[in-house]
Design a protein around this motif. Structure first.
Motif, PDB file in Angstrom:
ATOM      1  N   PHE A   1       0.850  -1.317   0.023  1.00  0.00           N
ATOM      2  CA  PHE A   1       0.094  -0.089   0.178  1.00  0.00           C
ATOM      3  C   PHE A   1       0.830   1.327   0.082  1.00  0.00           C
ATOM      4  O   PHE A   1       0.694   2.144  -0.611  1.00  0.00           O
ATOM      5  N   ILE A   2       1.932   1.181   0.730  1.00  0.00           N
ATOM      6  CA  ILE A   2       2.961   2.148   0.641  1.00  0.00           C
ATOM      7  C   ILE A   2       4.288   1.697   0.111  1.00  0.00           C
ATOM      8  O   ILE A   2       4.819   0.766   0.891  1.00  0.00           O
ATOM      9  N   ASN A   3       4.703   1.814  -0.967  1.00  0.00           N
ATOM     10  CA  ASN A   3       6.206   1.466  -1.554  1.00  0.00           C
ATOM     11  C   ASN A   3       7.139   1.737  -0.685  1.00  0.00           C
ATOM     12  O   ASN A   3       7.307   2.729   0.129  1.00  0.00           O
TER      13      ASN A   3
ATOM     14  N   SER B   1      -4.647  -8.127   2.984  1.00  0.00           N
ATOM     15  CA  SER B   1      -4.789  -9.131   2.320  1.00  0.00           C
ATOM     16  C   SER B   1      -5.963  -9.196   1.348  1.00  0.00           C
ATOM     17  O   SER B   1      -5.759  -9.847   0.237  1.00  0.00           O
ATOM     18  N   TRP B   2      -7.050  -8.785   1.704  1.00  0.00           N
ATOM     19  CA  TRP B   2      -8.095  -8.777   0.816  1.00  0.00           C
ATOM     20  C   TRP B   2      -8.039  -7.848  -0.263  1.00  0.00           C
ATOM     21  O   TRP B   2      -8.280  -8.197  -1.598  1.00  0.00           O
ATOM     22  N   VAL B   3      -7.229  -6.746  -0.269  1.00  0.00           N
ATOM     23  CA  VAL B   3      -6.795  -5.737  -1.320  1.00  0.00           C
ATOM     24  C   VAL B   3      -5.834  -6.687  -2.379  1.00  0.00           C
ATOM     25  O   VAL B   3      -6.031  -6.646  -3.665  1.00  0.00           O
ATOM     26  N   ALA B   4      -4.650  -7.320  -1.636  1.00  0.00           N
ATOM     27  CA  ALA B   4      -3.836  -8.032  -2.712  1.00  0.00           C
ATOM     28  C   ALA B   4      -4.657  -9.101  -3.157  1.00  0.00           C
ATOM     29  O   ALA B   4      -4.064  -9.484  -4.544  1.00  0.00           O
ATOM     30  N   SER B   5      -5.670  -9.558  -2.755  1.00  0.00           N
ATOM     31  CA  SER B   5      -6.170 -10.934  -3.514  1.00  0.00           C
ATOM     32  C   SER B   5      -7.322 -10.431  -4.451  1.00  0.00           C
ATOM     33  O   SER B   5      -8.094 -11.356  -4.946  1.00  0.00           O
TER      34      SER B   5
ATOM     35  N   VAL C   1      -2.618  -0.564  -4.909  1.00  0.00           N
ATOM     36  CA  VAL C   1      -1.041  -0.987  -4.652  1.00  0.00           C
ATOM     37  C   VAL C   1      -0.121  -0.054  -5.422  1.00  0.00           C
ATOM     38  O   VAL C   1      -0.331   0.075  -6.575  1.00  0.00           O
ATOM     39  N   THR C   2       0.878   0.657  -4.528  1.00  0.00           N
ATOM     40  CA  THR C   2       1.694   1.269  -5.233  1.00  0.00           C
ATOM     41  C   THR C   2       2.991   0.699  -5.659  1.00  0.00           C
ATOM     42  O   THR C   2       3.705   1.286  -6.347  1.00  0.00           O
ATOM     43  N   ALA C   3       3.083  -0.633  -5.112  1.00  0.00           N
ATOM     44  CA  ALA C   3       4.345  -1.491  -5.614  1.00  0.00           C
ATOM     45  C   ALA C   3       4.294  -2.773  -5.544  1.00  0.00           C
ATOM     46  O   ALA C   3       3.654  -3.381  -4.525  1.00  0.00           O
ATOM     47  N   CYS C   4       4.741  -3.780  -6.083  1.00  0.00           N
ATOM     48  CA  CYS C   4       4.491  -5.029  -6.088  1.00  0.00           C
ATOM     49  C   CYS C   4       5.999  -5.566  -6.249  1.00  0.00           C
ATOM     50  O   CYS C   4       6.875  -5.164  -6.915  1.00  0.00           O
ATOM     51  N   TYR C   5       6.257  -6.533  -5.476  1.00  0.00           N
ATOM     52  CA  TYR C   5       7.395  -7.202  -5.519  1.00  0.00           C
ATOM     53  C   TYR C   5       7.353  -8.624  -5.496  1.00  0.00           C
ATOM     54  O   TYR C   5       6.263  -9.174  -5.070  1.00  0.00           O
ATOM     55  N   TYR C   6       8.084  -9.274  -6.623  1.00  0.00           N
ATOM     56  CA  TYR C   6       8.005 -10.781  -7.063  1.00  0.00           C
ATOM     57  C   TYR C   6       9.399 -11.056  -7.069  1.00  0.00           C
ATOM     58  O   TYR C   6      10.519 -10.611  -7.554  1.00  0.00           O
ATOM     59  N   LEU C   7       9.517 -12.567  -6.780  1.00  0.00           N
ATOM     60  CA  LEU C   7      10.747 -13.243  -6.897  1.00  0.00           C
ATOM     61  C   LEU C   7      10.358 -14.438  -7.647  1.00  0.00           C
ATOM     62  O   LEU C   7       9.645 -15.212  -7.334  1.00  0.00           O
ATOM     63  N   VAL C   8      11.009 -14.751  -8.895  1.00  0.00           N
ATOM     64  CA  VAL C   8      10.616 -15.723  -9.807  1.00  0.00           C
ATOM     65  C   VAL C   8      11.858 -16.465 -10.222  1.00  0.00           C
ATOM     66  O   VAL C   8      12.919 -16.280 -10.119  1.00  0.00           O
TER      67      VAL C   8
END
Length: 262
Positions: free
Chosen positions: A221-223, A239-243, A252-259
């Motif tokens: 919510f805050i990067n 959690s409800w926002v993310a899903s 959402v102001t930022a997403c982090y992913y590790l793939v």
């Protein structure tokens, strides 16, 4: 235009701070981050994100199309004790496939994927650079978030802090930018970002199609970068926002992913 965008050294330090405090701990949850790993940053600019890795003694490569930024990065690292471990390259990453085939333990794309054209092709080709078992970190703002259009680069003090107006239809968006006196270059840059902006759903869909495995993901919510930029405490999304598909992109102001490769 906000003052921070005219101060390259300040921006470099922002990148260094956020990577050291947030990105490395995030990656460390899946792999050991030490001097023994090799790191590639694509779209590295002045390579501020690589600074914590260079400090550790990692073998690092940064690639960017902007020669001015690469040259400035070389100046910043000229006296670094581990400077010999860093290679900064002005080039298109596609031109380096043979040279760096399965070469890197970790690839970083922070605030980059939303600027790349033909993201499907890019994510397909990216597999050629990562070692078996290697990880790729993505950090990006969903296009629909309040400042997903990167309007902070506007010269207008009003537009640079005006949320969501980048979601206007393109002709109207361009009209507003012209009305507030933005330069042709700024308008072209902002329209290009509008063309390449990416949502959470589209990003994950491309990962599935191109057979990337999501090992970890977090929405904010805050990067985390807002701590150094605006003195705000980073906060993960509820959690409800993310899903919640689609709606989450607006909050959402930022997403982090590790793939990693499947």
């Amino acid at each position: 235009m906000q003052e921070r965008h005219t101060d390259i050294q300040a921006y470099f330090k922002e990148q260094e701070y956020t990577t050291k405090k947030y990105v490395i701990p995030y990656v460390a949850g899946r792999m050991k981050v030490s001097k023994n790993i090799s790191v590639l940053e694509i779209g590295c600019g002045e390579a501020g994100n690589l600074k914590p890795f260079v400090d550790l003694g990692c073998k690092c490569v940064g690639v960017d199309l902007n020669e001015e930024k690469i040259n400035f990065g070389k100046e910043l690292y000229a006296k670094h004790p581990n400077g010999d471990n860093l290679e900064l390259i002005v080039d298109d990453i596609y031109n380096r496939e043979g040279e760096y085939f399965e070469h890197f333990d970790l690839i970083i794309l922070r605030d980059v994927i939303e600027h790349i054209h033909n993201q499907e092709k890019f994510l397909h080709g990216l597999k050629k650079f990562i070692k078996p078992g290697g990880q790729v970190f993505f950090g990006f703002p969903p296009w629909q978030n309040p400042f997903g259009g990167h309007q902070q680069i506007c010269n207008s003090k009003i537009l640079s802090v005006l949320p969501y107006f980048h979601l206007l239809p393109k002709p109207l968006y361009i009209g507003v930018l012209k009305m507030f006196g933005e330069s042709k270059k700024t308008i072209a840059d902002l329209v290009e970002i509008k063309d390449t902006g990416i949502s959470i759903e589209r990003f994950e869909r491309i990962l599935r199609v191109e057979k990337w495995k999501i090992n970890k993901k977090t929405s904010f919510f805050i990067n985390p970068n807002y701590e150094i930029k605006f003195k705000l405490t980073p906060r993960e999304s509820w959690s409800w926002v993310a899903s919640f598909p689609f709606v989450r992109n607006f909050l959402v102001t930022a997403c982090y992913y590790l793939v990693s490769k499947e």
